[in-house]
Design a protein around this motif. Structure first.
Motif, PDB file in Angstrom:
ATOM      1  N   GLU A   2       0.823  -1.202   0.000  1.00 57.42           N
ATOM      2  CA  GLU A   2       0.000   0.000   0.000  1.00 57.42           C
ATOM      3  C   GLU A   2       0.855   1.250   0.000  1.00 57.42           C
ATOM      4  OE1 GLU A   2      -3.833  -1.892   2.374  1.00 57.42           O
ATOM      5  OE2 GLU A   2      -2.703  -0.221   3.223  1.00 57.42           O
ATOM      6  N   ASN A   3       1.987   1.203   0.756  1.00 53.35           N
ATOM      7  CA  ASN A   3       2.879   2.360   0.793  1.00 53.35           C
ATOM      8  C   ASN A   3       3.523   2.591  -0.559  1.00 53.35           C
ATOM      9  OD1 ASN A   3       2.361   2.945   3.448  1.00 53.35           O
ATOM     10  ND2 ASN A   3       4.029   1.685   4.236  1.00 53.35           N
ATOM     11  N   ASP A   4       3.890   1.489  -1.254  1.00 55.62           N
ATOM     12  CA  ASP A   4       4.501   1.626  -2.575  1.00 55.62           C
ATOM     13  C   ASP A   4       3.514   2.252  -3.557  1.00 55.62           C
ATOM     14  OD1 ASP A   4       6.411  -1.475  -2.364  1.00 55.62           O
ATOM     15  OD2 ASP A   4       6.837   0.563  -1.645  1.00 55.62           O
ATOM     16  N   THR A   5       2.245   1.798  -3.475  1.00 60.32           N
ATOM     17  CA  THR A   5       1.226   2.348  -4.364  1.00 60.32           C
ATOM     18  C   THR A   5       1.004   3.827  -4.060  1.00 60.32           C
ATOM     19  OG1 THR A   5       0.126   0.206  -4.437  1.00 60.32           O
ATOM     20  CG2 THR A   5      -1.161   2.110  -5.135  1.00 60.32           C
ATOM     21  N   PHE A   6       0.966   4.154  -2.766  1.00 63.14           N
ATOM     22  CA  PHE A   6       0.797   5.552  -2.356  1.00 63.14           C
ATOM     23  C   PHE A   6       1.928   6.410  -2.888  1.00 63.14           C
ATOM     24  CE2 PHE A   6      -0.636   8.975   0.263  1.00 63.14           C
ATOM     25  CZ  PHE A   6       0.512   9.621   0.655  1.00 63.14           C
ATOM     26  N   ASN A   7       3.146   5.943  -2.733  1.00 65.50           N
ATOM     27  CA  ASN A   7       4.315   6.695  -3.174  1.00 65.50           C
ATOM     28  C   ASN A   7       4.339   6.878  -4.677  1.00 65.50           C
ATOM     29  OD1 ASN A   7       5.223   6.936  -0.565  1.00 65.50           O
ATOM     30  ND2 ASN A   7       6.519   5.121  -0.653  1.00 65.50           N
ATOM     31  N   ALA A   8       3.866   5.879  -5.408  1.00 64.89           N
ATOM     32  CA  ALA A   8       3.885   5.963  -6.863  1.00 64.89           C
ATOM     33  C   ALA A   8       2.812   6.912  -7.394  1.00 64.89           C
ATOM     34  CB  ALA A   8       3.691   4.573  -7.472  1.00 64.89           C
ATOM     35  N   ASP A   9       1.683   7.005  -6.696  1.00 62.97           N
ATOM     36  CA  ASP A   9       0.552   7.785  -7.201  1.00 62.97           C
ATOM     37  C   ASP A   9       0.492   9.218  -6.689  1.00 62.97           C
ATOM     38  OD1 ASP A   9      -0.268   5.647  -8.662  1.00 62.97           O
ATOM     39  OD2 ASP A   9      -1.749   4.951  -7.206  1.00 62.97           O
ATOM     40  N   ILE A  10       1.207   9.534  -5.629  1.00 59.93           N
ATOM     41  CA  ILE A  10       1.187  10.884  -5.077  1.00 59.93           C
ATOM     42  C   ILE A  10       2.403  11.671  -5.573  1.00 59.93           C
ATOM     43  CG2 ILE A  10       1.253  12.273  -2.969  1.00 59.93           C
ATOM     44  CD1 ILE A  10      -1.376  10.766  -3.465  1.00 59.93           C
ATOM     45  N   ILE A  11       2.110  12.811  -6.212  1.00 58.17           N
ATOM     46  CA  ILE A  11       3.161  13.662  -6.767  1.00 58.17           C
ATOM     47  C   ILE A  11       3.278  14.915  -5.905  1.00 58.17           C
ATOM     48  CG2 ILE A  11       3.973  14.894  -8.816  1.00 58.17           C
ATOM     49  CD1 ILE A  11       3.693  11.877  -9.213  1.00 58.17           C
ATOM     50  N   PHE A  12       4.494  15.226  -5.499  1.00 58.65           N
ATOM     51  CA  PHE A  12       4.738  16.462  -4.762  1.00 58.65           C
ATOM     52  C   PHE A  12       4.976  17.589  -5.762  1.00 58.65           C
ATOM     53  CE2 PHE A  12       5.799  13.082  -1.809  1.00 58.65           C
ATOM     54  CZ  PHE A  12       5.144  13.502  -0.661  1.00 58.65           C
ATOM     55  N   ILE A  13       4.243  18.675  -5.578  1.00 58.82           N
ATOM     56  CA  ILE A  13       4.322  19.783  -6.521  1.00 58.82           C
ATOM     57  C   ILE A  13       4.708  21.060  -5.773  1.00 58.82           C
ATOM     58  CG2 ILE A  13       1.821  20.193  -6.308  1.00 58.82           C
ATOM     59  CD1 ILE A  13       1.880  21.002  -9.295  1.00 58.82           C
ATOM     60  N   GLU A  14       5.667  21.776  -6.318  1.00 59.81           N
ATOM     61  CA  GLU A  14       6.196  22.949  -5.623  1.00 59.81           C
ATOM     62  C   GLU A  14       5.165  24.079  -5.527  1.00 59.81           C
ATOM     63  OE1 GLU A  14      10.438  24.902  -5.914  1.00 59.81           O
ATOM     64  OE2 GLU A  14       9.159  25.730  -7.484  1.00 59.81           O
ATOM     65  N   GLY A  15       4.422  24.318  -6.605  1.00 58.42           N
ATOM     66  CA  GLY A  15       3.461  25.422  -6.603  1.00 58.42           C
ATOM     67  C   GLY A  15       4.167  26.774  -6.615  1.00 58.42           C
ATOM     68  N   LEU A  16       3.446  27.809  -6.240  1.00 56.95           N
ATOM     69  CA  LEU A  16       4.032  29.148  -6.176  1.00 56.95           C
ATOM     70  C   LEU A  16       4.724  29.348  -4.831  1.00 56.95           C
ATOM     71  CD1 LEU A  16       1.193  31.354  -7.709  1.00 56.95           C
ATOM     72  CD2 LEU A  16       3.390  30.808  -8.761  1.00 56.95           C
ATOM     73  N   LYS A  17       5.914  29.925  -4.868  1.00 56.44           N
ATOM     74  CA  LYS A  17       6.628  30.228  -3.634  1.00 56.44           C
ATOM     75  C   LYS A  17       6.158  31.575  -3.111  1.00 56.44           C
ATOM     76  CE  LYS A  17      10.875  27.575  -4.450  1.00 56.44           C
ATOM     77  NZ  LYS A  17      12.358  27.652  -4.584  1.00 56.44           N
ATOM     78  N   VAL A  18       5.403  31.535  -2.023  1.00 58.35           N
ATOM     79  CA  VAL A  18       4.864  32.760  -1.423  1.00 58.35           C
ATOM     80  C   VAL A  18       5.255  32.782   0.047  1.00 58.35           C
ATOM     81  CG1 VAL A  18       2.801  34.121  -0.971  1.00 58.35           C
ATOM     82  CG2 VAL A  18       2.899  32.651  -3.003  1.00 58.35           C
ATOM     83  N   ASN A  19       5.934  33.850   0.466  1.00 57.98           N
ATOM     84  CA  ASN A  19       6.325  33.925   1.881  1.00 57.98           C
ATOM     85  C   ASN A  19       5.094  34.189   2.745  1.00 57.98           C
ATOM     86  OD1 ASN A  19       5.920  36.872   2.176  1.00 57.98           O
ATOM     87  ND2 ASN A  19       7.682  37.035   0.811  1.00 57.98           N
ATOM     88  N   PRO A  20       5.144  33.838   4.031  1.00 65.01           N
ATOM     89  CA  PRO A  20       3.964  33.956   4.914  1.00 65.01           C
ATOM     90  C   PRO A  20       3.343  35.343   4.930  1.00 65.01           C
ATOM     91  CG  PRO A  20       5.698  32.693   5.985  1.00 65.01           C
ATOM     92  CD  PRO A  20       6.299  33.237   4.733  1.00 65.01           C
ATOM     93  N   GLN A  21       4.180  36.397   4.849  1.00 69.47           N
ATOM     94  CA  GLN A  21       3.659  37.761   4.894  1.00 69.47           C
ATOM     95  C   GLN A  21       2.827  38.102   3.643  1.00 69.47           C
ATOM     96  OE1 GLN A  21       6.896  36.967   5.378  1.00 69.47           O
ATOM     97  NE2 GLN A  21       6.972  37.213   7.621  1.00 69.47           N
ATOM     98  N   SER A  22       3.161  37.445   2.531  1.00 68.19           N
ATOM     99  CA  SER A  22       2.476  37.752   1.270  1.00 68.19           C
ATOM    100  C   SER A  22       1.355  36.777   0.946  1.00 68.19           C
ATOM    101  CB  SER A  22       3.496  37.741   0.116  1.00 68.19           C
ATOM    102  OG  SER A  22       4.553  38.641   0.357  1.00 68.19           O
ATOM    103  N   SER A  23       1.131  35.785   1.803  1.00 66.75           N
ATOM    104  CA  SER A  23       0.134  34.751   1.514  1.00 66.75           C
ATOM    105  C   SER A  23      -1.273  35.328   1.366  1.00 66.75           C
ATOM    106  CB  SER A  23       0.142  33.682   2.615  1.00 66.75           C
ATOM    107  OG  SER A  23       1.362  32.988   2.628  1.00 66.75           O
ATOM    108  N   SER A  24      -1.670  36.151   2.326  1.00 67.60           N
ATOM    109  CA  SER A  24      -3.027  36.712   2.290  1.00 67.60           C
ATOM    110  C   SER A  24      -3.243  37.639   1.087  1.00 67.60           C
ATOM    111  CB  SER A  24      -3.341  37.451   3.588  1.00 67.60           C
ATOM    112  OG  SER A  24      -3.365  36.546   4.676  1.00 67.60           O
ATOM    113  N   PRO A  25      -2.335  38.616   0.822  1.00 66.03           N
ATOM    114  CA  PRO A  25      -2.513  39.461  -0.362  1.00 66.03           C
ATOM    115  C   PRO A  25      -2.518  38.660  -1.661  1.00 66.03           C
ATOM    116  CG  PRO A  25      -0.913  40.440   1.128  1.00 66.03           C
ATOM    117  CD  PRO A  25      -1.198  39.071   1.653  1.00 66.03           C
TER     118      PRO A  25
END
Length: 317
Positions: A2-25
């Motif tokens: 199950e762990n192998d299947t989980f690891n194969a199917d879940i992709i980590f994606i960086e997304g936009l780099k936003v610092n905590p102060q700029s998250s809300s705006p």
């Protein structure tokens, strides 16, 4: 297992780099932009569908573009909004969801170019063959061209993703704000020559076709306009062509900016933001450009707001 299947199917994606102060705006700006895209484009489609006087080929094709813009923005922006307050190390997406997002991203881009080519053809017929316009650009022809544009984009992108899905994966991280074909096939350690060739070839076919079609079309339109002595017709032709070219230039700049930025390492992060803007700027600006430049459309929009204002006054009385 199950762990192998989980690891194969879940992709980590960086997304936009936003610092905590700029998250809300950043979240508020992106959310407001998305609301603008949805409201302006859907309102435009509803207005054209309800007003019989606007059910002409040019406006029906504009509906195609608005629907495609809503689709493209919805494929990207909601996921980005959900990631704004999520730490980078916790951002992930299921592989199937990533494939769907990649398909939607490329399909939106391909359809945008296809629809704008058809709109250029429509303007060419209207200006260069005005007497035959109603017999050539019938509702049936508009329907056939529209379906052809969507089907052609679908087939090109479907082949693109099928070539990627067949690959085995040896990585699970995407260094990109959202999923696209290049990010997906880079997860594999296999030979990627076919993917590179088809990906580059299909992109060149779409971009080259739209550039050549629109350039040749408007050169011909310019020649016909210059040969005419009717200033009223030339002014109308110039107005509609300028609107269409403005929209096309916005699309081209939004397309090429991330490509250019990714070539320079110091611009890599800005390039990621620019890739998101391709799905934000054209969908937000297109209805505004057409709403301001097209006289008939502008008059209908003004009349709708004027009617609402009059009704409100009567109700309050």
């Amino acid at each position: 297992m199950e762990n192998d299947t989980f690891n194969a199917d879940i992709i980590f994606i960086e997304g936009l780099k936003v610092n905590p102060q700029s998250s809300s705006p950043a979240f508020i700006l992106l959310l407001l932009t998305y609301i603008l895209i949805m409201v302006s484009n859907i309102s435009l489609v509803v207005l054209i569908a309800m007003e019989r006087s606007l059910q002409e080929p040019m406006y029906l094709l504009l509906c195609n573009m608005s629907i495609n813009d809503v689709f493209g923005a919805t494929a990207i922006i909601p996921h980005l909004l959900s990631d704004v307050f999520t730490p980078i190390i916790q951002r992930h997406i299921h592989y199937i969801g990533c494939v769907v997002q990649a398909f939607a991203s490329h399909f939106h881009a391909g359809t945008s170019h296809m629809v704008l080519m058809i709109m250029a053809f429509d303007r060419y017929v209207a200006i260069c063959n005005p007497l035959q316009y109603t017999t050539i650009m019938t509702h049936q022809m508009v329907m056939k061209l529209s379906v052809g544009a969507w089907v052609a984009a679908f087939i090109l992108v479907a082949i693109l993703l099928v070539l990627t899905i067949r690959l085995t994966r040896c990585r699970r991280a995407i260094i990109n704000p959202f999923c696209d074909n290049a990010s997906l096939f880079k997860l594999s350690c296999q030979n990627l020559l076919i993917n590179h060739i088809y990906g580059l070839g299909s992109a060149m076919v779409v971009l080259g076709s739209s550039l050549c079609t629109i350039t040749l079309t408007y050169l011909r339109v310019a020649m016909v306009s210059l040969s005419r002595k009717n200033k009223a017709l030339n002014s109308r032709a110039l107005q509609t062509c300028t609107t269409h070219l403005t929209v096309y230039l916005i699309l081209l700049v939004s397309s090429f900016t991330p490509i250019i930025m990714h070539r320079r390492p110091e611009w890599a992060e800005s390039g990621k933001v620019a890739s998101v803007l391709f799905h934000v700027i054209p969908p937000a600006l297109n209805p505004i450009v057409y709403g301001l430049q097209c006289k008939e459309l502008r008059q209908k929009i003004v009349s709708v707001f004027h009617t609402d204002k009059v009704m409100n006054v009567k109700i309050h009385k």
